[in-house]
Design an enzyme around this catalytic site. Structure first.
Site, PDB file in Angstrom:
ATOM      1  N   ASN A  52      18.461  17.236 -34.543  1.00  8.44           N
ATOM      2  CA  ASN A  52      18.819  18.162 -33.451  1.00  8.44           C
ATOM      3  C   ASN A  52      19.993  17.571 -32.664  1.00  8.44           C
ATOM      4  O   ASN A  52      20.479  16.485 -32.975  1.00  8.44           O
ATOM      5  CB  ASN A  52      17.609  18.421 -32.551  1.00  8.44           C
ATOM      6  CG  ASN A  52      17.055  17.125 -32.000  1.00  8.44           C
ATOM      7  OD1 ASN A  52      17.704  16.431 -31.242  1.00  8.44           O
ATOM      8  ND2 ASN A  52      15.830  16.781 -32.416  1.00  8.44           N
ATOM      9  N   PRO A  63       3.626  13.404 -36.194  1.00  6.10           N
ATOM     10  CA  PRO A  63       2.653  13.033 -35.162  1.00  6.10           C
ATOM     11  C   PRO A  63       3.276  13.254 -33.785  1.00  6.10           C
ATOM     12  O   PRO A  63       4.492  13.100 -33.623  1.00  6.10           O
ATOM     13  CB  PRO A  63       2.401  11.547 -35.422  1.00  6.10           C
ATOM     14  CG  PRO A  63       3.581  11.074 -36.194  1.00  6.10           C
ATOM     15  CD  PRO A  63       4.096  12.246 -36.971  1.00  6.10           C
ATOM     16  N   PHE A  99       9.085  15.487 -21.290  1.00  9.24           N
ATOM     17  CA  PHE A  99      10.244  16.362 -21.087  1.00  9.24           C
ATOM     18  C   PHE A  99      10.015  17.653 -21.865  1.00  9.24           C
ATOM     19  O   PHE A  99       9.408  17.633 -22.939  1.00  9.24           O
ATOM     20  CB  PHE A  99      11.532  15.682 -21.579  1.00  9.24           C
ATOM     21  CG  PHE A  99      12.252  14.938 -20.492  1.00  9.24           C
ATOM     22  CD1 PHE A  99      11.711  13.781 -19.958  1.00  9.24           C
ATOM     23  CD2 PHE A  99      13.463  15.405 -19.995  1.00  9.24           C
ATOM     24  CE1 PHE A  99      12.355  13.105 -18.940  1.00  9.24           C
ATOM     25  CE2 PHE A  99      14.129  14.729 -18.982  1.00  9.24           C
ATOM     26  CZ  PHE A  99      13.564  13.578 -18.450  1.00  9.24           C
TER      27      PHE A  99
END
Ligand code: C5P
Length: 425
Positions: free
Chosen positions: A224, A327, A351
């Protein structure tokens, strides 16, 4: 606020910090003396006032005139110069400085300092110094590694002096190894930390930052746009407040943070393992006080990682990649904390990067994710989220707190978040 304004606001905070701070800079006689000219310029650009005191040998590398011209203040080198204070320059220079920096600290200069010699202006001033003193050594690798130098360094550290560097790399003598003067930015940051209030001394922060990469084959990966900047800013703020910082981070283009324990990882599974390893190491001594998870962890990874590059197929059918869930670090930490007494649990901060209805979705996330504080930001808002130097965040907690902060530099968000965490200790 556009990027220029942001840079200016961040610069504004820095200028405010350094405004009229007095630095006495002791320059030793090594080839790295020429590099402190950039340090002087860096300090001055931030608003500090720099006075240079040099050893006799330093003036063989850089002339007093150059130091005078670059610093804008007269150069001091002679202990017996009658001057305005009747030969008391060393006392005044030691007393009036907010910070004394020794750069480059040569082997000889450190040996003299370690033994309390004071036979020139530089060493006399250092001996007369009572406040913070930062040492940035530079020399040949063999001189640095010599047991005599290492003994002197340990002795000076024991006396409370702060060391910055040396760094490893190519040396002026043609050799490779430890001995390079630390970079100007690193010395500036170290200098700033010498002057900040240590409100978080003795506290340990564990942070995650940046993206993770989930490999498909040796060439391709899923990832990302996370830059790591938010995590870096929080870690920097915690370090400035005197905390110990462990920073577990994915692949980013940011320099290591001076003074932090940097733990580079690649995949979400690596990040999970590194965080749990730190948590388990700290658990017996309860030596972890806050965990702040800013990393944009990939939620899924390919079920199969091909050992060879996946070839293009001739058919036009879409290619399917089977993914499995990674996980969840935050969930696992929350589960572990659930079994602990309240006062023994580190503060856990998550966050949430959303694309629309951020606060509402943040509240839903807080119901699912067991953190004490959740920092929410909306990636669709201008100036917020990935890659940019600013952020606009809302802080949520389990008691209904909802605090929206104005658009600020990530550095300012980091400092304010560290304050918010500190207020909960
Ligand atoms: O559920 P979501 O991924 O939006 O949650 C975001 C928060 O959870 C962030 O603090 C992120 O660092 C953390 N997280 C994690 N492990 C994951 C995914 C997210 O710790 N696998």
């Amino acid at each position: 606020m556009d990027n220029i304004d942001t840079k200016l606001s961040s610069l504004g905070c820095t200028l405010q910090f350094w405004h009229k701070k007095k630095i006495s800079l002791v320059v030793g006689g090594g080839i790295a003396a020429y590099r402190v000219l950039d340090l002087i310029r860096g300090l001055k650009a931030q608003g500090a006032e720099v006075t240079v005191i040099g050893t006799e040998a330093a003036t063989r590398f850089v002339t007093p005139l150059t130091f005078h011209a670059i610093s804008g203040h007269p150069f001091y080198g002679d202990l017996f110069h009658p001057g305005e204070e009747g030969g008391m320059d060393h006392i005044r220079l030691a007393r009036e400085a907010d910070l004394v920096i020794v750069a480059p600290a040569t082997a000889d200069l450190m040996a003299k300092m370690a033994h309390g010699l004071a036979n020139d202006l530089a060493t006399a001033m250092i001996l007369a110094r009572r406040g913070p003193l930062l040492v940035a050594p530079a020399m040949n690798v063999a001189m640095w590694e010599h047991p005599a130098t290492q003994r002197n360094v340990e002795r000076l550290k024991g006396d409370g002096l702060v060391f910055c560097g040396p760094e490893a790399g190519a040396l002026a003598c043609g050799e490779e190894g430890m001995g390079r003067l630390a970079g100007v930015d690193t010395i500036l940051e170290a200098a700033r930390r010498c002057l900040e209030d240590k409100t978080l001394a003795g506290k340990h922060f564990l942070l995650t930052a940046g993206p993770t990469r989930e490999e498909l084959d040796p060439v391709r990966y899923l990832s990302n746009h996370s830059s790591g900047k938010m995590g870096w800013a929080i870690a920097q703020a915690a370090l400035r407040a005197g905390a110990q910082v462990t920073l577990v981070h994915g692949p980013v283009h940011l320099p290591p943070l001076w003074g932090a324990k940097m733990v580079p990882v690649t995949s979400a599974c690596d990040m999970f393992a590194a965080v749990m390893d730190c948590w388990e190491t700290c658990q017996p001594s309860r030596s972890l006080d806050a965990i702040i998870l800013t990393a944009a962890v990939a939620d899924f990874r390919p079920v199969v990682r091909s050992s060879e590059k996946i070839k293009k197929t001739s058919s036009m059918t879409p290619m399917n990649i089977e993914l499995e869930a990674n996980p969840d670090i935050l969930l696992e930490l929350g589960r572990r904390h659930g079994a602990m007494e309240n006062h023994q649990r580190p503060i856990l901060v998550g966050f949430a990067a959303e694309t629309g209805r951020a606060v509402e979705r943040g509240r839903e996330k807080l119901a699912r994710k067991p953190c004490d504080l959740l920092v929410v930001n909306d990636l669709m808002e201008e100036g917020a989220g990935f890659m940019v130097d600013t952020n606009r965040v809302t802080l949520l907690d389990r008691d209904g707190l909802e605090e929206t902060w104005p658009l600020m530099s990530k550095d300012a968000v980091g400092a304010r978040l560290v304050e918010a965490v500190a207020a909960r200790f």
